[in-house]
Structures are given as structure tokens and as C-alpha cells.
Design a protein around this motif. Structure first.
Motif, mmCIF file in Angstrom:
data_model
loop_
_atom_site.group_PDB
_atom_site.id
_atom_site.type_symbol
_atom_site.label_atom_id
_atom_site.label_comp_id
_atom_site.label_asym_id
_atom_site.label_seq_id
_atom_site.Cartn_x
_atom_site.Cartn_y
_atom_site.Cartn_z
ATOM 1 N N VAL A 138 0.873 6.983 -6.675
ATOM 2 C CA VAL A 138 -0.294 7.851 -6.854
ATOM 3 C C VAL A 138 0.035 9.299 -6.498
ATOM 4 O O VAL A 138 -0.404 10.250 -7.176
ATOM 5 N N GLU A 139 0.823 9.469 -5.472
ATOM 6 C CA GLU A 139 1.114 10.822 -4.997
ATOM 7 C C GLU A 139 2.344 11.438 -5.655
ATOM 8 O O GLU A 139 2.602 12.628 -5.499
ATOM 9 N N SER A 140 3.084 10.643 -6.392
ATOM 10 C CA SER A 140 4.295 11.193 -7.017
ATOM 11 C C SER A 140 3.990 12.048 -8.232
ATOM 12 O O SER A 140 4.753 12.953 -8.575
ATOM 13 N N LEU A 141 2.855 11.754 -8.923
ATOM 14 C CA LEU A 141 2.459 12.504 -10.127
ATOM 15 C C LEU A 141 3.598 12.590 -11.122
ATOM 16 O O LEU A 141 3.921 13.649 -11.661
ATOM 17 N N GLY A 142 4.219 11.440 -11.385
ATOM 18 C CA GLY A 142 5.280 11.406 -12.385
ATOM 19 C C GLY A 142 6.627 11.809 -11.842
ATOM 20 O O GLY A 142 7.580 11.949 -12.610
ATOM 21 N N GLY A 143 6.720 11.997 -10.535
ATOM 22 C CA GLY A 143 7.990 12.398 -9.935
ATOM 23 C C GLY A 143 8.901 11.205 -9.712
ATOM 24 O O GLY A 143 9.112 10.391 -10.617
ATOM 25 N N GLY A 144 9.432 11.067 -8.476
ATOM 26 C CA GLY A 144 10.360 9.984 -8.178
ATOM 27 C C GLY A 144 9.695 8.613 -8.186
ATOM 28 O O GLY A 144 8.496 8.470 -7.998
ATOM 29 N N THR B 257 -1.237 8.055 -17.547
ATOM 30 C CA THR B 257 -1.999 9.208 -17.073
ATOM 31 C C THR B 257 -2.365 9.050 -15.615
ATOM 32 O O THR B 257 -2.249 7.952 -15.036
ATOM 33 N N GLN B 258 -2.847 10.100 -15.011
ATOM 34 C CA GLN B 258 -3.256 10.049 -13.609
ATOM 35 C C GLN B 258 -4.390 9.054 -13.409
ATOM 36 O O GLN B 258 -4.456 8.345 -12.406
ATOM 37 N N THR B 259 -5.282 8.993 -14.404
ATOM 38 C CA THR B 259 -6.401 8.031 -14.329
ATOM 39 C C THR B 259 -5.884 6.602 -14.381
ATOM 40 O O THR B 259 -6.341 5.729 -13.633
ATOM 41 N N ASP B 260 -4.917 6.362 -15.274
ATOM 42 C CA ASP B 260 -4.335 5.022 -15.371
ATOM 43 C C ASP B 260 -3.662 4.608 -14.061
ATOM 44 O O ASP B 260 -3.793 3.460 -13.613
ATOM 45 N N THR B 261 -2.966 5.572 -13.460
ATOM 46 C CA THR B 261 -2.290 5.292 -12.187
ATOM 47 C C THR B 261 -3.310 4.978 -11.095
ATOM 48 O O THR B 261 -3.125 4.054 -10.296
ATOM 49 N N ARG B 262 -4.409 5.718 -11.071
ATOM 50 C CA ARG B 262 -5.429 5.490 -10.061
ATOM 51 C C ARG B 262 -6.081 4.125 -10.245
ATOM 52 O O ARG B 262 -6.312 3.389 -9.274
ATOM 53 N N LEU B 263 -6.380 3.756 -11.472
ATOM 54 C CA LEU B 263 -6.984 2.454 -11.751
ATOM 55 C C LEU B 263 -6.032 1.310 -11.396
ATOM 56 O O LEU B 263 -6.443 0.263 -10.868
ATOM 57 N N ASN C 293 0.822 -1.212 0.000
ATOM 58 C CA ASN C 293 0.000 0.000 0.000
ATOM 59 C C ASN C 293 0.857 1.263 0.000
ATOM 60 O O ASN C 293 0.547 2.248 -0.687
ATOM 61 N N ARG C 294 1.932 1.240 0.761
ATOM 62 C CA ARG C 294 2.831 2.392 0.779
ATOM 63 C C ARG C 294 3.469 2.596 -0.589
ATOM 64 O O ARG C 294 3.623 3.730 -1.070
ATOM 65 N N TYR C 295 3.820 1.480 -1.215
ATOM 66 C CA TYR C 295 4.413 1.560 -2.557
ATOM 67 C C TYR C 295 3.415 2.136 -3.558
ATOM 68 O O TYR C 295 3.735 3.027 -4.353
ATOM 69 N N VAL C 296 2.185 1.644 -3.522
ATOM 70 C CA VAL C 296 1.142 2.130 -4.431
ATOM 71 C C VAL C 296 0.849 3.608 -4.177
ATOM 72 O O VAL C 296 0.729 4.414 -5.106
ATOM 73 N N THR C 297 0.729 3.974 -2.917
ATOM 74 C CA THR C 297 0.465 5.374 -2.565
ATOM 75 C C THR C 297 1.594 6.278 -3.055
ATOM 76 O O THR C 297 1.356 7.416 -3.495
ATOM 77 N N GLY C 298 2.799 5.754 -2.990
ATOM 78 C CA GLY C 298 3.940 6.531 -3.491
ATOM 79 C C GLY C 298 3.803 6.869 -4.958
ATOM 80 O O GLY C 298 4.113 7.985 -5.392
#
Length: 269
Positions: free
Chosen positions: A160-166, A219-225, A153-158
Motif C-alpha cells: 500500500v505504501e510502496s505506490l508501485g515502488g519496490g 491502481t491505488q484503489t485496487d491495491t487498497r481493496l 499486515n506488514r507485507y500488505v502495508t508495504g
């Protein structure tokens, strides 16, 4: 008179040294005079030719007449006591009142309950220890599954919240996955358990390995799905591990559980 001898021996015990009045009366009774003489002959106190009215003493003066036994008892009290004790003891043994046999019986009466009690204590202690091992194994599985869920979950959240960052690290995910696999393998030692073997296979495969780190850069949607799909898989996986934990903690033998051959829901979906 034989019964009297048995009672006398019981009261005096085999260690009695003194000859009391009861023993004297018993040994000098008319019906017991002949057995008394025979007892004296048997133990070597009297010569083989002795009779009730003629007591022949080896290397000593003889006693004759109607009062021969009374005279013998008075003048050679040591020999008389020895012979009287022998007669009383023989009479008791003839009635089956051997002190040795009685002591063996007494020994068994306290030994058997002690042994039975010790065995029951050992059985109860082993049963309790076995129960504790089962509960400990079940708790270990639940903890390993929770740790893997949290790390993933921490990995997934990372992501989702990175928005293409690290790019988040998979180190915690990989380590917790290995720990969960180890706990499942330990549980599978209970016997043939296809359900657990399938869980181990999927955890060691690409689904929670290489595939977990793919497709996060869309995309952000793809990452969320993608995140929702991974978390859904984790929920089903944790439910499957819980079934294994319940079986491990149960007293019902594994071979009597048909569910051991089922296919885990985390694999079906």
C-alpha cells in the motif's frame, strides 16, 4: 486365669526375660499346675511321666509331694522360669493375642494411608501437569496466529505504501505461516478434528501463498481493496485459531465438542 495370662503377656511383652511375681502366682496357681507340668514336658524340662505331685527331672533329682512345684521353682529356677514363660505365652496365643499378628496389623494401619496419600499426590501432580500442557499449547497457537497476522499486515502495508515502488518480501509471511501450520498440526494430535484439518489445508494452499503476492500492481484503489480483503481474511482466520486454542485449553474431551466438525469462517468467506 487364662485372661490373666493374656494381660500378663501384654504388660511384659514377648521379649520379657525376668519372671515377676504376677507370673509366679499365675504359674503356681492350683488351676494352672497341671498345665504348667504339661508345658514343662512339652519343652523337655520335665520327663513325660511327671505329675503335679511328682516332678521328674531328666538327669537330676526329682521333686515329690504337695509342695513339689514350689520346691522345683526354688531349686531349679531357670527351668521353672522357662516353663512358666512357655505357659503364659501359650495362654496368650490361645486367646488370639499373637504379637506377630498384631505387628502385621499395625504395619498395615500406617502403610495403607501412606500409599493412598502418595497415589493422591501423584494423581494431583499429573492433573496439574496436564492442565499446564493444555494452557501452553493454547498460548502457542495464539502466538503463532498473532505472528502470522503481524507479518502479513506488514507485507500488505508495504504494498500500500510502496505506490508501485519496490516489491515487499514474503519471507516473514512464509515462515510465520509454516509456524502456524506446525502449531495447528500439533493440536490435531488430540484426535479427529476436521475443523483444524481444514485450517491447515487453507494455510498450505494458494490463498495465503501464491495468491497473496498477486494483483498488487494495479491502481491505488485496487491495491487498497486488495489490502482490505487480505486483512478481513486475517481477522476471520485468527478468530478460527482462537476457537482451536480454547478447545485445547479446555478440560472437555474433544470428542464431546460438536464444533470440531464445523467449517472455519475463514474458508466460508
Amino acid at each position: 486365669m487364662i485372661v490373666s495370662a493374656v494381660v500378663l503377656l501384654t504388660l511384659q511383652g514377648p521379649q520379657a526375660l525376668a519372671l515377676d511375681d504376677s507370673a509366679r502366682v499365675f504359674c503356681q496357681a492350683k488351676d494352672n499346675r497341671r498345665p504348667l507340668v504339661q508345658a514343662g514336658i512339652s519343652i523337655g524340662v520335665l520327663s513325660p511321666t511327671s505329675t503335679v505331685d511328682s516332678l521328674r527331672i531328666p538327669k537330676a533329682s526329682d521333686f515329690s509331694g504337695a509342695d513339689a512345684i514350689k520346691s522345683w521353682a526354688k531349686n531349679r529356677s531357670g527351668d521353672f522360669k522357662k516353663t512358666c514363660h512357655a505357659l503364659v505365652g501359650a495362654a496368650a496365643l490361645g486367646q488370639g493375642n499373637s504379637p506377630k499378628k498384631e505387628s502385621r496389623f499395625d504395619f498395615l494401619t500406617w502403610l495403607l494411608p501412606v500409599v493412598a496419600g502418595a497415589l493422591l499426590t501423584m494423581i494431583a501432580a499429573e492433573a496439574q501437569a496436564g492442565r499446564s500442557r493444555k494452557l501452553s499449547g493454547a498460548d502457542e497457537l495464539r502466538l503463532a496466529a498473532a505472528n502470522f497476522r503481524d507479518a502479513t499486515n506488514r507485507y500488505v502495508t508495504g504494498w500500500v505504501e510502496s505506490l508501485g515502488g519496490g516489491r515487499p518480501s514474503t519471507a516473514d509471511v512464509d515462515q510465520s505461516r509454516l509456524n502456524l501450520v506446525s502449531s495447528l498440526r500439533k493440536a490435531s494430535l488430540r484426535g479427529a478434528w476436521p475443523f483444524v484439518n481444514q485450517l491447515v489445508s487453507v494455510l498450505e494452499g494458494d490463498k495465503y501463498g501464491a495468491d497473496l503476492s498477486k494483483d498488487w500492481t494495479g491502481t491505488q484503489t485496487d491495491t487498497r481493496l486488495k489490502a482490505e480483503a487480505v486483512r478481513s481474511h486475517l481477522t476471520r482466520l485468527e478468530a478460527d485459531v482462537e476457537q482451536v486454542a480454547i478447545c485445547c485449553a479446555s478440560a472437555v474431551p474433544l470428542c464431546m465438542r460438536p464444533s470440531r466438525k464445523n467449517t472455519p469462517t475463514s474458508i466460508i468467506h
